[in-house]
Design a protein around this motif. Structure first.
Motif, PDB file in Angstrom:
ATOM      1  N   GLU A 161       0.875  -1.164   0.000  1.00 48.51           N
ATOM      2  CA  GLU A 161       0.000   0.000   0.000  1.00 48.51           C
ATOM      3  C   GLU A 161       0.918   1.221   0.000  1.00 48.51           C
ATOM      4  N   ARG A 163       1.180   5.616  -0.061  1.00 48.64           N
ATOM      5  CA  ARG A 163       0.445   6.853   0.237  1.00 48.64           C
ATOM      6  C   ARG A 163       1.310   8.053  -0.119  1.00 48.64           C
ATOM      7  N   TRP A 165       1.355  12.283   0.936  1.00 48.46           N
ATOM      8  CA  TRP A 165       0.872  13.079   2.058  1.00 48.46           C
ATOM      9  C   TRP A 165       0.942  14.569   1.769  1.00 48.46           C
ATOM     10  N   PRO A 172      -3.268  12.243   4.295  1.00 48.82           N
ATOM     11  CA  PRO A 172      -2.917  11.586   3.021  1.00 48.82           C
ATOM     12  C   PRO A 172      -3.695  12.214   1.871  1.00 48.82           C
ATOM     13  N   LEU A 175      -3.960   7.188  -1.841  1.00 48.06           N
ATOM     14  CA  LEU A 175      -3.690   5.859  -1.302  1.00 48.06           C
ATOM     15  C   LEU A 175      -3.854   4.864  -2.432  1.00 48.06           C
TER      16      LEU A 175
END
Length: 179
Positions: A161, A163, A165, A172, A175
């Motif tokens: 996974e 992300r 930011w 976040p 994603l």
């Protein structure tokens, strides 16, 4: 079974070290039993901490805990669960947790790794012996260059996974999962 609730709970006995850490506690819970009459359930917890400042600072790091439960039907221990903990002697961060350290067939060990910022970057679970052995499995996390935000996480099945930011607000902005 009869619909009535908890009657009372009481810490019947407790002892502490000079730092205020609980060394042992005995807790009694009185409540309705199977027959409807009041019964007392007892839990005894024994904790171990380092003996000296030099062994581990701060001295409040729990190194072992044994929790024994007694039910009204048994005068001897109904069940005892033991956990042990190890810490990095420089940073004080927990580097290992072991459930049932004295029983190899039930032992479950989790080892933790950290980056230079103190973020946990990996956890590897292993344990058991023979037919109870489990294959080691690792979960890992990568943080941004400032050590502030987790940008990638990978589980034991290698599912990842990622992300991105918004550093201004700490939220976040995207994603992307394995699906």
């Amino acid at each position: 079974p009869n619909g009535s609730g908890l009657v009372s709970t009481e810490t019947a006995d407790a002892s502490y070290d000079i730092y205020g850490n609980p060394l042992s506690t005995t807790t009694k819970i009185v409540g309705p039993g199977l027959s409807g009459a009041s019964e007392t359930f007892t839990t005894v917890t024994k904790n171990t901490y380092p003996d000296t400042f030099a062994a581990l600072w701060p001295p409040t790091r729990l190194t072992r805990s044994e929790v024994t439960r007694y039910s009204p039907q048994h005068t001897s221990a109904s069940a005892t669960r033991t956990s042990a903990f190890a810490y990095n002697s420089t940073t004080g961060q927990m580097i290992q947790e072991v459930i049932e350290p004295d029983l190899p067939e039930f032992r479950l060990q989790t080892d933790h790794g950290y980056d230079g910022f103190g973020n946990r970057t990996s956890s590897t679970v292993s344990g058991g012996t023979g037919s109870t052995a489990i294959a080691p499995r690792t979960t890992s996390t990568v943080y941004d260059a400032n050590g502030q935000f987790p940008v990638s996480t990978k589980n034991a099945l290698n599912h990842q996974e990622t992300r991105t930011w918004d550093a201004r607000f700490g939220v976040p902005t995207s994603l992307t999962g394995p699906n």
